[in-house]
Design a protein around this motif. Structure first.
Motif, PDB file in Angstrom:
ATOM      1  N   ASP A 107       1.043  -1.221   0.136  1.00 13.30           N
ATOM      2  CA  ASP A 107      -0.129  -0.001  -0.100  1.00 13.30           C
ATOM      3  C   ASP A 107       1.024   1.317   0.005  1.00 13.30           C
ATOM      4  N   GLU A 108       0.896   1.615  -1.146  1.00  9.43           N
ATOM      5  CA  GLU A 108       1.543   3.270  -0.396  1.00  9.43           C
ATOM      6  C   GLU A 108       0.518   4.966  -0.496  1.00  9.43           C
ATOM      7  N   ARG A 109      -0.182   3.824   0.201  1.00  7.49           N
ATOM      8  CA  ARG A 109      -1.458   5.829  -0.005  1.00  7.49           C
ATOM      9  C   ARG A 109      -0.524   6.397   0.916  1.00  7.49           C
ATOM     10  N   PRO A 110      -0.349   7.884   1.437  1.00  6.36           N
ATOM     11  CA  PRO A 110       0.275   8.596   2.600  1.00  6.36           C
ATOM     12  C   PRO A 110       0.235   8.136   3.388  1.00  6.36           C
ATOM     13  N   GLU A 111      -1.838   8.203   4.013  1.00  5.23           N
ATOM     14  CA  GLU A 111      -1.741   8.286   5.158  1.00  5.23           C
ATOM     15  C   GLU A 111      -2.042   7.172   4.989  1.00  5.23           C
ATOM     16  N   VAL A 112      -1.811   6.147   4.898  1.00  2.00           N
ATOM     17  CA  VAL A 112      -1.450   4.201   5.300  1.00  2.00           C
ATOM     18  C   VAL A 112       0.058   4.468   6.032  1.00  2.00           C
ATOM     19  N   ALA A 113       1.026   4.553   4.565  1.00  2.43           N
ATOM     20  CA  ALA A 113       2.262   4.962   5.293  1.00  2.43           C
ATOM     21  C   ALA A 113       2.428   5.820   6.622  1.00  2.43           C
ATOM     22  N   LYS A 114       1.942   6.900   6.798  1.00  2.00           N
ATOM     23  CA  LYS A 114       2.077   8.127   8.020  1.00  2.00           C
ATOM     24  C   LYS A 114       1.713   7.224   9.235  1.00  2.00           C
ATOM     25  N   LEU A 115       0.482   6.429   9.037  1.00  6.17           N
ATOM     26  CA  LEU A 115       0.085   5.487  10.036  1.00  6.17           C
ATOM     27  C   LEU A 115       0.801   4.337  10.434  1.00  6.17           C
ATOM     28  N   CYS A 116       1.538   3.841   9.232  1.00  4.60           N
ATOM     29  CA  CYS A 116       2.625   2.531  10.150  1.00  4.60           C
ATOM     30  C   CYS A 116       3.803   3.248  10.664  1.00  4.60           C
ATOM     31  N   THR A 117       4.168   3.979  10.203  1.00  6.01           N
ATOM     32  CA  THR A 117       4.932   4.657  10.671  1.00  6.01           C
ATOM     33  C   THR A 117       5.326   5.292  11.975  1.00  6.01           C
ATOM     34  N   THR A 118       3.797   5.902  12.364  1.00  6.34           N
ATOM     35  CA  THR A 118       3.407   6.195  12.979  1.00  6.34           C
ATOM     36  C   THR A 118       3.654   5.864  14.896  1.00  6.34           C
ATOM     37  N   ALA A 119       2.781   4.749  14.383  1.00  5.42           N
ATOM     38  CA  ALA A 119       2.512   3.183  14.965  1.00  5.42           C
ATOM     39  C   ALA A 119       3.956   2.288  15.296  1.00  5.42           C
ATOM     40  N   PHE A 120       5.038   2.471  14.414  1.00  9.87           N
ATOM     41  CA  PHE A 120       6.163   1.927  14.499  1.00  9.87           C
ATOM     42  C   PHE A 120       6.657   2.777  15.548  1.00  9.87           C
ATOM     43  N   GLY A 121       6.807   3.919  15.454  1.00  6.63           N
ATOM     44  CA  GLY A 121       7.720   4.802  15.834  1.00  6.63           C
ATOM     45  C   GLY A 121       7.104   4.795  17.759  1.00  6.63           C
ATOM     46  N   ALA A 122       5.868   4.768  17.811  1.00  7.50           N
ATOM     47  CA  ALA A 122       5.555   5.224  19.139  1.00  7.50           C
ATOM     48  C   ALA A 122       6.532   3.927  19.558  1.00  7.50           C
ATOM     49  N   VAL A 123       5.933   2.338  19.092  1.00  3.70           N
ATOM     50  CA  VAL A 123       6.675   1.066  19.600  1.00  3.70           C
ATOM     51  C   VAL A 123       7.571   1.161  20.247  1.00  3.70           C
ATOM     52  N   TRP A 124       8.542   2.242  18.720  1.00  9.24           N
ATOM     53  CA  TRP A 124      10.548   1.875  18.962  1.00  9.24           C
ATOM     54  C   TRP A 124      10.244   3.063  20.334  1.00  9.24           C
ATOM     55  N   ASP A 125       9.892   4.053  21.126  1.00  8.97           N
ATOM     56  CA  ASP A 125      10.394   5.026  21.531  1.00  8.97           C
ATOM     57  C   ASP A 125       9.851   4.355  23.396  1.00  8.97           C
ATOM     58  N   ARG A 126       8.883   3.153  22.683  1.00 11.57           N
ATOM     59  CA  ARG A 126       9.036   2.481  24.584  1.00 11.57           C
ATOM     60  C   ARG A 126       9.442   0.877  24.022  1.00 11.57           C
ATOM     61  N   ALA A 127      10.113   0.404  23.513  1.00 11.98           N
ATOM     62  CA  ALA A 127      10.357  -1.130  23.268  1.00 11.98           C
ATOM     63  C   ALA A 127      11.188  -1.318  24.138  1.00 11.98           C
ATOM     64  N   ILE A 128      12.117  -1.723  24.348  1.00 12.96           N
ATOM     65  CA  ILE A 128      13.569  -1.959  25.317  1.00 12.96           C
ATOM     66  C   ILE A 128      14.666  -3.280  24.154  1.00 12.96           C
ATOM     67  N   PRO A 129      15.516  -2.276  24.345  1.00  6.93           N
ATOM     68  CA  PRO A 129      16.758  -2.869  23.530  1.00  6.93           C
ATOM     69  C   PRO A 129      16.901  -3.882  23.392  1.00  6.93           C
ATOM     70  N   HIS A 130      16.835  -5.395  21.851  1.00  2.00           N
ATOM     71  CA  HIS A 130      17.450  -6.203  22.498  1.00  2.00           C
ATOM     72  C   HIS A 130      18.215  -6.605  23.495  1.00  2.00           C
ATOM     73  N   ASP A 131      19.880  -6.380  23.354  1.00  2.00           N
ATOM     74  CA  ASP A 131      21.063  -6.336  24.716  1.00  2.00           C
ATOM     75  C   ASP A 131      20.364  -5.987  25.945  1.00  2.00           C
ATOM     76  N   ARG A 132      18.952  -5.264  26.254  1.00  2.00           N
ATOM     77  CA  ARG A 132      18.694  -5.263  28.083  1.00  2.00           C
ATOM     78  C   ARG A 132      17.519  -6.095  28.134  1.00  2.00           C
ATOM     79  N   TYR A 133      16.619  -6.810  26.961  1.00  2.00           N
ATOM     80  CA  TYR A 133      15.471  -7.159  26.757  1.00  2.00           C
ATOM     81  C   TYR A 133      15.614  -8.703  28.180  1.00  2.00           C
ATOM     82  N   THR A 134      15.412  -8.900  28.978  1.00  2.00           N
ATOM     83  CA  THR A 134      15.155 -10.149  29.151  1.00  2.00           C
ATOM     84  C   THR A 134      13.695 -10.719  29.022  1.00  2.00           C
ATOM     85  N   ILE A 135      13.478 -12.393  29.215  1.00  2.00           N
ATOM     86  CA  ILE A 135      12.515 -13.405  28.699  1.00  2.00           C
ATOM     87  C   ILE A 135      13.162 -13.875  30.164  1.00  2.00           C
TER      88      ILE A 135
END
Length: 174
Positions: free
Chosen positions: A146-174
């Motif tokens: 999908d190359e619609r700008p509004e879909v790309a914006k939705l996905c990049t915004t969602a990814f950015g929000a997740v990325w900002d909260r997520a824990i880098p692999h080298d610090r995440y433990t299971i």
């Protein structure tokens, strides 16, 4: 409008700056991956010092893309305690990192107030979105671009929000 996706290799070859991937499932049933999952369940773990034993074509693609300047980021939203499949992913993530990916993990509980698309996705250069579709059991069913700008914006915004909260692999433990 969405259209059938070209091969992933083509999307990545055309990528100039960034490739981001959001994974939101606790299990995937990829027939190509099944032998590696079975070996992991039987106790096999890749030896970080024996790259030839775990380096795969996927890792070559990542390494080639990052070598030409593409930023490669992957975020995984996971249920906790994690699934067996997520433990498998976690144990092998060092291979992705060695190839040049940055990977972060976010517990599903900490993603509750983030507006997320309904499917896993890749976004290339903040413009081209590739949605992946899976059955309830995690079997890959296909993908669309999908190359619609509004879909790309939705996905990049969602990814950015997740990325900002997520824990880098080298610090995440299971």
């Amino acid at each position: 409008m969405p259209r059938p996706a070209p091969p992933f290799t083509e999307l990545l070859a055309n990528c100039q700056r960034s490739a981001v991937h959001l994974e939101m499932r606790d299990s995937y049933q990829d027939p190509d991956e099944a032998p590696r999952v079975a070996a992991w369940k039987a106790g096999y773990r890749p030896d970080p010092n024996d790259r030839a034993s775990w380096w795969r074509p996927w890792l070559d693609m990542v390494a080639d893309a990052t070598a030409r300047g593409v930023s490669f980021r992957r975020a995984r939203i996971v249920s906790e305690p994690v699934s067996e499949y997520t433990r498998y992913l976690y144990d092998g993530t060092f291979t992705n990192v060695a190839a040049g990916e940055e990977i972060r993990w976010l517990s599903r509980r900490n993603a509750s107030d983030i507006a997320l698309p309904g499917n896993d996705f890749w976004v290339f250069d903040d413009q081209v979105v590739r949605f992946g579709y899976f059955s309830g059991e995690g079997v890959y069913l296909g993908d669309e671009v999908d190359e619609r700008p509004e879909v790309a914006k939705l996905c990049t915004t969602a990814f950015g929000a997740v990325w900002d909260r997520a824990i880098p692999h080298d610090r995440y433990t299971i």
